[in-house]
Design a protein around this motif. Structure first.
Motif, mmCIF file in Angstrom:
data_model
loop_
_atom_site.group_PDB
_atom_site.id
_atom_site.type_symbol
_atom_site.label_atom_id
_atom_site.label_comp_id
_atom_site.label_asym_id
_atom_site.label_seq_id
_atom_site.Cartn_x
_atom_site.Cartn_y
_atom_site.Cartn_z
ATOM 1 N N HIS A 63 9.704 4.581 6.199
ATOM 2 C CA HIS A 63 8.563 5.172 5.215
ATOM 3 C C HIS A 63 9.160 6.589 4.438
ATOM 4 O O HIS A 63 8.893 6.874 3.382
ATOM 5 C CB HIS A 63 7.230 5.625 6.056
ATOM 6 C CG HIS A 63 6.510 4.281 6.113
ATOM 7 N ND1 HIS A 63 5.939 3.929 7.367
ATOM 8 C CD2 HIS A 63 6.303 3.421 5.023
ATOM 9 C CE1 HIS A 63 5.368 2.658 7.214
ATOM 10 N NE2 HIS A 63 5.689 2.146 5.705
ATOM 11 N N ILE A 64 9.923 7.335 5.271
ATOM 12 C CA ILE A 64 10.484 8.423 4.849
ATOM 13 C C ILE A 64 11.613 8.392 3.912
ATOM 14 O O ILE A 64 11.770 8.745 2.695
ATOM 15 C CB ILE A 64 10.973 9.626 6.009
ATOM 16 C CG1 ILE A 64 9.923 10.079 6.560
ATOM 17 C CG2 ILE A 64 11.924 10.716 5.196
ATOM 18 C CD1 ILE A 64 10.376 11.010 7.951
ATOM 19 N N ARG A 65 12.315 7.386 4.038
ATOM 20 C CA ARG A 65 13.387 6.931 3.161
ATOM 21 C C ARG A 65 12.668 6.319 1.957
ATOM 22 O O ARG A 65 13.285 6.667 0.815
ATOM 23 C CB ARG A 65 14.378 5.947 3.853
ATOM 24 C CG ARG A 65 15.499 6.563 4.996
ATOM 25 C CD ARG A 65 16.315 5.405 5.257
ATOM 26 N NE ARG A 65 15.900 4.279 6.294
ATOM 27 C CZ ARG A 65 15.912 4.666 7.523
ATOM 28 N NH1 ARG A 65 16.357 5.572 8.043
ATOM 29 N NH2 ARG A 65 15.350 3.663 8.336
ATOM 30 N N MET A 66 11.629 5.643 2.051
ATOM 31 C CA MET A 66 11.036 5.176 0.684
ATOM 32 C C MET A 66 10.512 6.256 0.076
ATOM 33 O O MET A 66 10.698 6.225 -1.229
ATOM 34 C CB MET A 66 9.587 4.511 1.499
ATOM 35 C CG MET A 66 8.834 3.801 0.279
ATOM 36 S SD MET A 66 7.276 2.919 0.879
ATOM 37 C CE MET A 66 7.825 1.897 1.616
ATOM 38 N N THR A 67 9.989 7.208 0.599
ATOM 39 C CA THR A 67 9.348 8.489 -0.177
ATOM 40 C C THR A 67 10.567 9.026 -0.855
ATOM 41 O O THR A 67 10.541 9.304 -2.177
ATOM 42 C CB THR A 67 8.766 9.341 0.708
ATOM 43 O OG1 THR A 67 7.749 9.196 1.440
ATOM 44 C CG2 THR A 67 8.668 10.922 -0.105
ATOM 45 N N VAL A 68 11.904 9.192 -0.246
ATOM 46 C CA VAL A 68 13.192 9.797 -0.773
ATOM 47 C C VAL A 68 13.404 9.122 -1.899
ATOM 48 O O VAL A 68 13.685 9.598 -3.129
ATOM 49 C CB VAL A 68 14.006 9.995 0.359
ATOM 50 C CG1 VAL A 68 15.248 10.461 -0.593
ATOM 51 C CG2 VAL A 68 13.687 11.131 1.148
ATOM 52 N N THR A 114 15.125 -3.298 0.146
ATOM 53 C CA THR A 114 14.029 -2.670 0.335
ATOM 54 C C THR A 114 14.039 -1.459 1.396
ATOM 55 O O THR A 114 14.731 -1.565 2.488
ATOM 56 C CB THR A 114 12.967 -3.611 0.425
ATOM 57 O OG1 THR A 114 11.654 -2.846 0.578
ATOM 58 C CG2 THR A 114 12.925 -4.183 2.102
ATOM 59 N N THR A 115 13.116 -0.255 1.250
ATOM 60 C CA THR A 115 13.019 0.547 2.411
ATOM 61 C C THR A 115 11.614 0.265 3.279
ATOM 62 O O THR A 115 11.293 0.943 4.092
ATOM 63 C CB THR A 115 12.586 1.870 1.727
ATOM 64 O OG1 THR A 115 11.596 1.706 0.709
ATOM 65 C CG2 THR A 115 13.924 2.464 1.189
ATOM 66 N N LYS A 160 0.803 -1.103 0.202
ATOM 67 C CA LYS A 160 0.181 -0.006 -0.059
ATOM 68 C C LYS A 160 0.846 1.442 -0.105
ATOM 69 O O LYS A 160 0.650 2.209 -0.638
ATOM 70 C CB LYS A 160 -0.963 -0.034 1.208
ATOM 71 C CG LYS A 160 -1.657 1.307 1.273
ATOM 72 C CD LYS A 160 -2.181 1.918 2.779
ATOM 73 C CE LYS A 160 -0.877 1.848 3.768
ATOM 74 N NZ LYS A 160 -1.329 2.618 4.723
ATOM 75 N N SER A 161 1.968 1.226 0.887
ATOM 76 C CA SER A 161 2.747 2.434 1.038
ATOM 77 C C SER A 161 3.118 2.808 -0.429
ATOM 78 O O SER A 161 3.437 3.811 -0.793
ATOM 79 C CB SER A 161 3.776 2.323 2.061
ATOM 80 O OG SER A 161 3.062 1.985 3.281
ATOM 81 N N VAL A 162 3.902 1.855 -1.041
ATOM 82 C CA VAL A 162 4.823 2.023 -2.285
ATOM 83 C C VAL A 162 3.512 2.395 -3.376
ATOM 84 O O VAL A 162 3.576 3.257 -4.169
ATOM 85 C CB VAL A 162 5.035 0.825 -2.763
ATOM 86 C CG1 VAL A 162 5.739 0.932 -4.223
ATOM 87 C CG2 VAL A 162 6.450 0.428 -1.809
ATOM 88 N N THR A 163 2.169 1.637 -3.433
ATOM 89 C CA THR A 163 1.439 1.992 -4.332
ATOM 90 C C THR A 163 0.987 3.525 -4.301
ATOM 91 O O THR A 163 0.720 4.188 -5.447
ATOM 92 C CB THR A 163 0.307 0.789 -4.270
ATOM 93 O OG1 THR A 163 0.449 -0.276 -4.452
ATOM 94 C CG2 THR A 163 -0.968 1.233 -5.295
ATOM 95 N N GLU A 180 10.740 2.667 14.538
ATOM 96 C CA GLU A 180 10.864 2.838 13.004
ATOM 97 C C GLU A 180 9.719 1.803 12.466
ATOM 98 O O GLU A 180 9.596 1.967 11.201
ATOM 99 C CB GLU A 180 12.223 2.365 12.505
ATOM 100 C CG GLU A 180 13.140 3.526 13.270
ATOM 101 C CD GLU A 180 14.557 3.482 12.199
ATOM 102 O OE1 GLU A 180 14.496 2.750 11.224
ATOM 103 O OE2 GLU A 180 15.077 4.526 12.256
ATOM 104 N N VAL A 181 9.378 0.726 13.074
ATOM 105 C CA VAL A 181 8.391 -0.149 12.319
ATOM 106 C C VAL A 181 7.102 -0.255 13.076
ATOM 107 O O VAL A 181 6.665 -1.256 13.450
ATOM 108 C CB VAL A 181 9.062 -1.484 12.207
ATOM 109 C CG1 VAL A 181 10.415 -1.342 11.267
ATOM 110 C CG2 VAL A 181 9.567 -1.891 13.455
ATOM 111 N N GLY A 182 6.672 0.793 13.666
ATOM 112 C CA GLY A 182 5.315 0.579 14.553
ATOM 113 C C GLY A 182 4.196 -0.026 14.010
ATOM 114 O O GLY A 182 3.452 -0.695 14.820
ATOM 115 N N GLU A 183 4.066 -0.171 12.585
ATOM 116 C CA GLU A 183 2.981 -0.740 12.167
ATOM 117 C C GLU A 183 2.884 -2.255 12.204
ATOM 118 O O GLU A 183 1.841 -2.938 12.316
ATOM 119 C CB GLU A 183 2.508 -0.670 10.541
ATOM 120 C CG GLU A 183 4.152 -1.133 9.726
ATOM 121 C CD GLU A 183 3.998 -0.573 8.396
ATOM 122 O OE1 GLU A 183 4.204 -1.367 7.508
ATOM 123 O OE2 GLU A 183 3.730 0.653 8.103
#
Length: 460
Positions: free
Chosen positions: A218-223, A289-290, A30-33, A331-334
């Protein structure tokens, strides 16, 4: 495709009668999509999002972008080996950018990525964009994003609430510049500003000024996704100032993005192997992966399992023995609900730390986990920033989900080892994990569950 049968209000969580051995194909992230959809919509040319997650959250995002004028064409390739142009097979969405416009209303549901990522996009539209959603969305923190956008030149009418519902008065552009924001409640506040920043006249410089910043992956994923789309991003990791991100103005490129499997959504299936002493294989697990869910390899190994990355994917094996863990999940609360569920079945105490921000997620996850696990006979207490879990023999009962998908999967995990657990509103898993009940029962039957199976709703 056969119609998916209606789910009961109280879904009987299946009890495992032995070791689980299965291959489970997990739908896309979902985060990537949703990040890929935003970046493609803001690009200067058409692009592709391949193997996207088709779930409530991603549907809300795509519907919202369509309402703003973006073209999204959905296609499906019957070939799993790829197509003539070299692209992977499976579902693919062609994103056709257009001049964004209102007036329109965006339904955010209870999707954090939609309610936070799209207001900055709406500032670039011509016309008023109203944002509304589920009742819980009114309670979730958004004020920092609203204030930051006003600092950058946006006009927003929220009647002073600092929350939904609200209207963004789109002016067709946003000046941008430097802004301070307290993102200690959600890393999505930072990602929201960064994703649209290349389209701001001055780009953006985001300075986090609050306490501990959660969910940094998740911020690293965005970047990384911004850079893949051609954006120039300066980050703390690149030697910049601490907690400062700079995005230069410029055109985003239309890319061909393949969405990774959602590693956080692999959690309940890996937990099943850990709890039952079985083996679960998740195909296409990325070697780099991020995604925060990649931390499951380390965490679940510490709790008693073992894993190996192979050509077939991630192969995770449990011994049937579960050890308690003392772990910082900031960093991985979910991952907290699933880890809490496993910890409740362990042979020693667990302490989960660094997740005070979970009180502001889809529900107050710390309070919800404490109440529901204790209602089944467990022993969970809230701490200032997490949970302390002392394993006890549990019994059946109703496990309430509070319309939270990760609460539902946590309850199913407990139900593997505790007879008589009933999940209230298991259908809420459709938020990010379509067809979870079928995938769960197929896993227990030893079948290869996932989106490739009949009736599934998403590509992996």
């Amino acid at each position: 495709m056969t119609e998916t049968p209606a789910l009961p209000a109280l879904w009987p969580a299946p009890l495992a009668d032995g070791a689980v051995h299965a291959t489970v194909t997990v739908p896309g992230s979902k985060s990537v999509t949703n990040r890929a959809l935003v970046l493609a919509a803001l690009a200067a040319e058409p692009g592709w999002v391949r193997r996207p997650l088709r779930s409530r959250d991603s549907q809300l995002m795509s519907d919202a972008l369509r309402a703003l004028g973006v073209g999204i064409e959905e296609t499906v390739s019957s070939s799993s080996a790829g197509s003539a142009d070299g692209a992977v097979g499976g579902e693919a969405w062609r994103i056709i950018p257009a001049a964004l416009h209102g007036p329109t209303t965006v339904d955010v549901g209870n999707a954090g990525t939609v309610m936070r990522f799209l207001p900055p996009v709406a500032t670039l539209a011509d016309g008023d964009i109203r944002f509304d959603g589920d009742p819980r969305s009114y309670e979730r923190p958004l004020g920092q994003v609203i204030t930051a956008l006003r600092t950058l030149g946006a006009r927003i009418d929220d009647d002073g609430r600092g929350a939904l519902p609200m209207t963004v008065q789109g002016g067709g552009a946003l000046e941008g510049g430097t802004v301070e924001i307290d993102a200690s409640n959600s890393s999505q506040f930072v990602s929201a500003l960064l994703l649209s920043a290349p389209r701001f006249n001055q780009g953006v410089e985001v300075r986090h000024v609050g306490g501990n910043l959660p969910s940094m992956p998740h911020i690293r994923m965005t970047v990384e996704m911004l850079r893949a789309a051609g954006a120039q991003v300066d980050t703390p990791e690149a030697g910049g100032e601490k907690d400062v991100w700079r995005v230069a103005p410029g055109a985003l490129l239309g890319r061909d993005m393949v969405v990774e499997p959602d590693l956080s959504n692999a959690q309940p299936f890996l937990a099943a192997a850990l709890i039952t002493g079985g083996t679960v294989t998740v195909p296409d697990w990325p070697r780099r992966t991020t995604q925060p869910g990649d931390a499951l390899r380390r965490i679940f190994t510490e709790m008693g399992g073992s894993c190996e990355l192979t050509d077939a994917g991630l192969v995770f094996t449990g011994t049937g023995k579960i050890h308690g863990i003392d772990v910082d999940l900031s960093e991985v609360g979910e991952l907290t609900p699933g880890i809490a569920a496993v910890a409740a079945l362990a042979d020693s105490e667990s302490v989960l730390r660094g997740v005070a921000h979970l009180r502001l997620h889809e529900t107050d996850r710390l309070a919800a986990l404490t109440k529901e696990i204790n209602a089944l006979g467990g022993d969970v207490t809230e701490t200032e920033d997490g949970l302390r879990i002392r394993p006890r023999r549990m019994h059946g009962g109703v496990f309430h989900t509070y319309d939270d998908h990760r609460m539902a999967t946590a309850g199913a995990v407990i139900g593997l080892a505790v007879e008589g657990v009933q999940i209230e509103n298991v259908a809420t898993t459709a938020k990010t994990l379509p067809d979870f009940p079928r995938m769960w029962t197929d896993m227990l039957a030893g079948d290869a569950g996932g989106p490739g199976a009949p009736g599934a709703g998403a590509g992996a």
